[in-house]
Design a protein around this motif. Structure first.
Motif, PDB file in Angstrom:
ATOM      1  N   UNK A  26       0.790  -1.160  -0.025  1.00 21.56           N
ATOM      2  CA  UNK A  26      -0.113  -0.028  -0.075  1.00 21.56           C
ATOM      3  C   UNK A  26       0.809   1.363   0.032  1.00 21.56           C
ATOM      4  N   UNK A  27       1.766   1.240   0.870  1.00 17.73           N
ATOM      5  CA  UNK A  27       2.629   2.560   0.946  1.00 17.73           C
ATOM      6  C   UNK A  27       3.661   2.655  -0.290  1.00 17.73           C
ATOM      7  N   UNK A  28       4.404   1.708  -0.558  1.00 14.15           N
ATOM      8  CA  UNK A  28       5.377   1.637  -1.550  1.00 14.15           C
ATOM      9  C   UNK A  28       5.385   1.132  -2.844  1.00 14.15           C
ATOM     10  N   UNK A  29       4.198   0.322  -3.107  1.00 18.26           N
ATOM     11  CA  UNK A  29       3.719  -0.188  -4.201  1.00 18.26           C
ATOM     12  C   UNK A  29       4.549  -1.761  -4.404  1.00 18.26           C
ATOM     13  N   UNK A  30       5.300  -2.113  -3.552  1.00 18.93           N
ATOM     14  CA  UNK A  30       5.920  -3.374  -3.592  1.00 18.93           C
ATOM     15  C   UNK A  30       4.960  -4.560  -4.135  1.00 18.93           C
ATOM     16  N   UNK A  31       5.314  -5.494  -4.863  1.00 17.66           N
ATOM     17  CA  UNK A  31       4.547  -6.645  -5.262  1.00 17.66           C
ATOM     18  C   UNK A  31       5.512  -7.860  -4.368  1.00 17.66           C
ATOM     19  N   UNK A  32       4.509  -8.917  -4.168  1.00 14.33           N
ATOM     20  CA  UNK A  32       5.054  -9.955  -3.404  1.00 14.33           C
ATOM     21  C   UNK A  32       4.559 -11.373  -4.204  1.00 14.33           C
ATOM     22  N   UNK A  33       5.556 -12.297  -3.804  1.00 12.93           N
ATOM     23  CA  UNK A  33       5.341 -13.736  -4.512  1.00 12.93           C
ATOM     24  C   UNK A  33       5.752 -14.504  -3.236  1.00 12.93           C
ATOM     25  N   UNK A  34       4.475 -15.362  -2.862  1.00 12.78           N
ATOM     26  CA  UNK A  34       4.479 -16.138  -1.853  1.00 12.78           C
ATOM     27  C   UNK A  34       5.192 -17.330  -2.244  1.00 12.78           C
TER      28      UNK A  34
END
Length: 116
Positions: A26-34
Motif C-alpha cells: 500500500x505505501x511503496x507499491x511493492x509486489x509479493x510472491x509467496x
C-alpha cells in the motif's frame, strides 16, 4: 545477472507477515510472491529480498542495519506510512545531502525514508 561479490538478496523478519506485505504494498507499491505460508519475496523494491515469519524485529538502537528507502516526495510518503499503520519513530530531520524520517512497520522493524 547477479554481480560477483555484490549484495544480492535481503531477508527480513516479520511477526505479522500478512500485515507487513499489505503495508509495503500500500505505501511503496511493492509486489509479493509467496513461497509457502512463512515466506514472501518482495519485488520491485530496488533490491531482491523477502520477509520470513519470525518473532524477531530489528531496529538501530539494538545495532541493526538501517534499510533506507528513497522518496521523491518525503511528506507524502510520511503521510502514507502513518495512514497505513506505520509508526514514526524519528520525525523528519536534515542530514548532509537531504532529509529523512524513520518508521516502524506493522512487525516492529525500523526503516528510514529519505529525499534530497
Amino acid at each position: 545477472m547477479a554481480k560477483h561479490h555484490s549484495i544480492n538478496y535481503l531477508e527480513l523478519p516479520a511477526r505479522d507477515l500478512e500485515a507487513t506485505k499489505g503495508f509495503f504494498s500500500a505505501v511503496f507499491g511493492w509486489q509479493f510472491q509467496d513461497y509457502g505460508p512463512n515466506y514472501s519475496c518482495f519485488l520491485d523494491a530496488g533490491i531482491d529480498g523477502g520477509f520470513f515469519r519470525a518473532e524477531a524485529d530489528f531496529n538501530t538502537q539494538r545495532g541493526s542495519p538501517l534499510l533506507v528507502i528513497y522518496s521523491a516526495d518525503l511528506e507524502a510518503t510520511e503521510a502514507s506510512v502513518v495512514a497505513k499503520g506505520g509508526e514514526i519513530v524519528k520525525p523528519v530531520f536534515s542530514f548532509p545531502g537531504g532529509r529523512r524520517f524513520h518508521f516502524t512497520d506493522p512487525s516492529g522493524n525500523e526503516f528510514a525514508v529519505w529525499s534530497e
